[in-house]
Design a protein around this motif. Structure first.
Motif, PDB file in Angstrom:
ATOM      1  N   ASP A  83       0.862  -1.188   0.000  1.00  0.00           N
ATOM      2  CA  ASP A  83       0.000   0.000   0.000  1.00  0.00           C
ATOM      3  C   ASP A  83       0.899   1.240   0.000  1.00  0.00           C
ATOM      4  O   ASP A  83       2.115   1.165   0.215  1.00  0.00           O
ATOM      5  CB  ASP A  83      -0.947   0.004   1.198  1.00  0.00           C
ATOM      6  CG  ASP A  83      -0.214  -0.055   2.532  1.00  0.00           C
ATOM      7  OD1 ASP A  83       0.742   0.730   2.728  1.00  0.00           O
ATOM      8  OD2 ASP A  83      -0.579  -0.893   3.373  1.00  0.00           O
ATOM      9  N   THR A  84       0.299   2.393  -0.203  1.00  0.00           N
ATOM     10  CA  THR A  84       1.071   3.633  -0.358  1.00  0.00           C
ATOM     11  C   THR A  84       1.855   3.980   0.900  1.00  0.00           C
ATOM     12  O   THR A  84       3.026   4.376   0.827  1.00  0.00           O
ATOM     13  CB  THR A  84       0.127   4.792  -0.736  1.00  0.00           C
ATOM     14  OG1 THR A  84      -0.552   4.476  -1.948  1.00  0.00           O
ATOM     15  CG2 THR A  84       0.908   6.086  -0.940  1.00  0.00           C
TER      16      THR A  84
ATOM     17  N   GLU B  27       0.581   6.079  -6.773  1.00  0.00           N
ATOM     18  CA  GLU B  27       0.290   4.750  -6.244  1.00  0.00           C
ATOM     19  C   GLU B  27       1.416   3.779  -6.596  1.00  0.00           C
ATOM     20  O   GLU B  27       2.048   3.898  -7.649  1.00  0.00           O
ATOM     21  CB  GLU B  27      -1.028   4.239  -6.816  1.00  0.00           C
ATOM     22  CG  GLU B  27      -2.244   5.038  -6.373  1.00  0.00           C
ATOM     23  CD  GLU B  27      -3.529   4.423  -6.904  1.00  0.00           C
ATOM     24  OE1 GLU B  27      -3.597   3.188  -7.024  1.00  0.00           O
ATOM     25  OE2 GLU B  27      -4.460   5.185  -7.207  1.00  0.00           O
TER      26      GLU B  27
END
Length: 338
Positions: free
Chosen positions: A211-212, A287
């Motif tokens: 995830d970011t 992202e």
């Protein structure tokens, strides 16, 4: 307001008074824009109109005696040379109108500047023709012009020394102009990205699983590890980040290398400012799944601009089609620096 034709400007000199104390004539009849003007310049057998906008500085040499007389006089700009690049031992600086173009009696317009700024382009667009639009763009490697003239659409690069017919916008008969459009040669360009492709695909597979927030924790750790630091200063140079990324890629650390490349190329959220300020940026952070696709595009452009794997095709001056890699212009056998 006259357009840039010889007869149009000549009519102004017959019907309007020049600006006070000069032989400069306003481009607008209301005279409220004193920096939009044209000058009458006498040549040996003719008269030229120098079209101006704004102001510029010039110098003229003076004697040491005159310098000593004027150096303390308010309003006089006299200077004694103390740097190598200064033109004369003693000289005076003065303001003059900034010449954008010259209109000659054969009804031609000659462009006189290496580059035209936004205000210059607005004025030239307004003055050349109602349908004219002058712009600056990387696809033309600098200034360009579009217009509708003589029943056809025109698109061409603009450069210093270009001389056009004021009505048709065709080049003057004395000018042999060649325009070459650059296109990528795929056979030459493919080897330039071979060292990156497979290893960045490995990094892509790893980034897609994150995830970011997790990705940015790793990015800030790398930044802290490699940034230059002093008492009140932390900074990571983009060239240094690129070199570190190359070294990490060669050592098999594909994931870390991809983050260093992101810092080097300034992908959203990876700028020096954002990394120092907890990811603060006015843009959304890129992202993880988009990091490698963007890197491939950016690295390819960097490699192409360095190694220039292009082939060139000659195109018509009046119907120039821009290229993502720019164009090259040759005037009378000499390449134009743009």
């Amino acid at each position: 307001m006259p357009y840039l034709t010889y007869k149009g400007l000549q009519l102004v000199t017959y019907t309007q008074e020049p600006l006070r104390g000069t032989m400069n004539f306003p481009m607008y009849s209301d005279r409220r824009q004193p920096y939009s003007l044209f000058q009458i310049v006498e040549t040996e057998n003719d008269i030229e109109y120098h079209v101006c906008y704004g102001k510029d500085w010039d110098t003229k040499e003076i004697t040491e005696q005159k310098y000593n007389l004027l150096k303390d006089v308010k309003g006089k700009r006299v200077t004694k040379k103390d740097r190598d690049y200064e033109p004369y031992p003693f000289y005076e600086r003065f303001i003059k109108p900034r010449v954008l173009a010259i209109v000659r009696s054969d009804n031609t317009i000659e462009f006189t500047l290496d580059s035209y700024y936004q205000g210059d382009r607005k004025k030239m667009s307004e003055w050349i023709k109602p349908t004219c639009y002058m712009f600056d763009g990387y696809r033309f490697s600098g200034n360009g012009l579009t217009a509708h003239a003589n029943g056809q659409d025109v698109s061409m690069p603009i450069f210093k020394g270009l001389r056009l017919d004021a009505e048709t916008l065709k080049p003057h008969e004395s000018q042999n102009i060649q325009v070459f459009r650059r296109t990528i040669d795929r056979k030459k360009s493919k080897p330039l990205m071979e060292r990156y492709k497979t290893k960045l695909d490995i990094a892509h597979a790893m980034l897609k699983c994150l995830d970011t927030d997790t990705m940015m924790v790793s990015a800030r750790d790398l930044y802290e590890q490699y940034a230059d630091k002093s008492d009140n200063y932390t900074y990571l140079n983009s060239d240094k980040a690129m070199k570190i990324g190359d070294d990490l890629l060669d050592s098999g650390a594909e994931f870390e290398a991809s983050l260093m490349f992101a810092m080097s190329t300034g992908i959203n959220g990876f700028s020096d400012y954002a990394l120092k300020n907890g990811g603060h940026t006015r843009y959304n952070i890129c992202e993880p799944k988009n990091i490698v696709p963007r890197l491939k595009t950016t690295l390819a452009k960097k490699a192409y601009n360095t190694h220039k794997p292009f082939y060139e095709e000659e195109v018509s001056l009046l119907n120039t089609k821009g290229s993502e890699w720019g164009i090259r212009v040759v005037l009378n056998g000499v390449e134009v620096v743009r």
